[in-house]
Design a protein around this motif. Structure first.
Motif, short mmCIF file in Angstrom:
data_model
loop_
_atom_site.label_atom_id
_atom_site.label_comp_id
_atom_site.label_asym_id
_atom_site.label_seq_id
_atom_site.Cartn_x
_atom_site.Cartn_y
_atom_site.Cartn_z
N ALA A 149 0.86 -1.19 0.00
CA ALA A 149 0.00 0.00 0.00
C ALA A 149 0.89 1.23 0.00
O ALA A 149 1.96 1.25 0.63
N GLU A 150 0.46 2.29 -0.69
CA GLU A 150 1.28 3.50 -0.82
C GLU A 150 0.38 4.73 -0.86
O GLU A 150 -0.73 4.69 -1.40
N VAL A 151 0.87 5.83 -0.29
CA VAL A 151 0.23 7.12 -0.43
C VAL A 151 1.27 8.09 -0.97
O VAL A 151 2.43 8.08 -0.53
N GLN A 152 0.89 8.91 -1.94
CA GLN A 152 1.79 9.86 -2.58
C GLN A 152 1.18 11.26 -2.57
O GLN A 152 -0.04 11.42 -2.71
N TYR A 153 2.04 12.25 -2.42
CA TYR A 153 1.67 13.64 -2.66
C TYR A 153 2.34 14.07 -3.95
O TYR A 153 3.55 13.89 -4.13
N LEU A 154 1.57 14.67 -4.87
CA LEU A 154 2.07 15.09 -6.18
C LEU A 154 1.90 16.59 -6.33
O LEU A 154 0.83 17.13 -6.07
N ALA A 155 2.97 17.26 -6.76
CA ALA A 155 2.91 18.68 -7.10
C ALA A 155 3.19 18.80 -8.59
O ALA A 155 4.22 18.32 -9.07
N ARG A 156 2.29 19.45 -9.34
CA ARG A 156 2.39 19.49 -10.79
C ARG A 156 2.38 20.91 -11.33
O ARG A 156 1.73 21.78 -10.78
N GLU A 157 3.12 21.09 -12.43
CA GLU A 157 3.11 22.34 -13.19
C GLU A 157 2.70 22.00 -14.62
O GLU A 157 3.28 21.13 -15.25
N TYR A 158 1.70 22.73 -15.12
CA TYR A 158 1.16 22.47 -16.45
C TYR A 158 1.60 23.56 -17.42
O TYR A 158 1.42 24.75 -17.15
N ALA A 159 2.15 23.11 -18.55
CA ALA A 159 2.51 24.06 -19.60
C ALA A 159 1.30 24.28 -20.50
O ALA A 159 0.29 23.62 -20.39
N GLY A 160 1.43 25.23 -21.42
CA GLY A 160 0.33 25.52 -22.33
C GLY A 160 0.12 27.00 -22.47
O GLY A 160 0.90 27.82 -21.97
N ALA A 161 -0.95 27.34 -23.17
CA ALA A 161 -1.24 28.75 -23.41
C ALA A 161 -1.47 29.51 -22.10
O ALA A 161 -1.12 30.68 -21.97
N VAL A 162 -2.06 28.81 -21.12
CA VAL A 162 -2.27 29.40 -19.79
C VAL A 162 -1.65 28.47 -18.76
O VAL A 162 -2.31 27.57 -18.25
N PRO A 163 -0.36 28.65 -18.43
CA PRO A 163 0.30 27.77 -17.46
C PRO A 163 -0.40 27.83 -16.10
O PRO A 163 -0.92 28.87 -15.70
N SER A 164 -0.41 26.71 -15.39
CA SER A 164 -1.01 26.66 -14.06
C SER A 164 -0.35 25.55 -13.26
O SER A 164 0.52 24.83 -13.77
N THR A 165 -0.76 25.41 -12.02
CA THR A 165 -0.20 24.39 -11.15
C THR A 165 -1.33 23.57 -10.53
O THR A 165 -2.50 23.96 -10.56
N GLY A 166 -0.96 22.45 -9.94
CA GLY A 166 -1.93 21.60 -9.29
C GLY A 166 -1.24 20.71 -8.27
O GLY A 166 -0.01 20.61 -8.24
#
Length: 299
Positions: A149-166
């Motif tokens: 069993a595993e739990v993960q925390y993910l931090a993401r950056e999205y490229a594109g015409a309007v960059p954003s994070t998640g």
């Protein structure tokens, strides 16, 4: 989620301390694997976590592990290039780096902490995503059973015409039953919840996968690899066309695979799947086949 990061970091400190023994006191393993890949896919929408369109690619992966007593430290590095058949999509270059520390706390039970970075990968939210992750897992293994069993925390950056994070929390569990060498059945479960500053990228998704391996020759170099996967997800803010109803989608993908090779040397795998899609939005109901051939060599 920040509190989760702090907790995982605190947990990693004693495990890293256990791994600080001299390298000569343990066993060292180094590996390198090169692979070429060809994909044919008629999927019209992004499903995340894999190449979803036709093309050819190559990858190079390497790693280093040190095992001393009940502790293992491992580093993995990888790079991949994929050239899409679709001329409107540019060639993708992805990078990966992961470090992990695992320690057997009691017989048959192992705890592990891992941190990693992925550059320019495909996710359900975007076709160009950079990702950092930290996770902790607990595994029990006593042949023929293995439960993890595993739990993960993910931090993401999205490229594109309007960059954003998640950011996201991902929960995973898998159970493997080994009948004999290279003969096994496995159940994988995953649930994830993604939040983003761009509301259109948020969603909740669940995955169930049942897979297996059956040798076809006495040397067990050729193996049949059947699999069936179900995924279902609901978007936070993406809606059915001309309504305010959140989009809900799912698919079932039966797959047949053929694998050749063992731990080292020449390796190959052919996968053929068909994806049966459902959606409350008619624009996203198209079923599609998927064929993936990979040939590589592990030194």
């Amino acid at each position: 989620m920040k509190s989760l990061l702090v907790a995982l970091a605190r947990l990693a400190v004693p495990l890293l301390a256990l791994a600080a023994a001299p390298v000569h006191a343990g066993e060292v393993d180094v590996w390198l694997e090169a692979e070429g890949r060809a994909v044919h896919s008629d999927r019209a929408v992004v499903d995340g976590d894999s190449i979803e369109a036709s093309g050819i690619g190559t990858s190079l992966d390497g790693g280093f592990s040190w095992t001393g007593g009940r502790t293992e430290v491992q580093f993995d590095l990888g790079a991949a290039v994929f050239d899409f058949t679709d001329e409107d999509r540019s060639t993708r270059t992805s990078l990966r780096a992961v470090a992990s520390v695992a320690h057997e706390i009691v017989p048959d039970v192992t705890i592990a902490v891992a941190v990693g970075h992925w550059d320019d990968i495909i996710t359900l939210e975007a076709r160009e995503t950079d990702q950092d992750a930290v996770g902790v897992s607990l595994a029990y293994e006593s042949r023929p059973h293995r439960l993890r069993a595993e739990v993960q925390y993910l931090a993401r950056e999205y490229a594109g015409a309007v960059p954003s994070t998640g950011e996201a929390l991902r929960y995973e569990a898998d159970y493997t039953y080994r009948f004999a060498a290279w003969t096994w059945a496995r159940l994988d479960l995953r649930a994830e919840d993604v939040d983003s500053k761009d509301d259109l990228r948020g969603y909740e998704r669940q995955t169930i996968r049942l897979s297996g391996s059956v040798p076809l020759d006495s040397a067990r170099r050729w193996r049949l690899r059947p699999q069936v996967e179900w995924r279902g997800w609901t978007y936070d803010k993406r809606t059915v066309e001309a309504t305010a109803i959140p989009r809900e989608e799912s698919y079932v993908a039966p797959e047949i695979g053929l694998a050749y090779g063992k731990t080292e040397g020449l390796k190959a795998r052919l996968r053929a799947a068909y994806q049966f899609r459902t959606s409350n939005d008619p624009r996203y109901r198209r079923d599609a086949p998927y064929i993936d051939l990979a040939i590589g060599y592990r030194f």
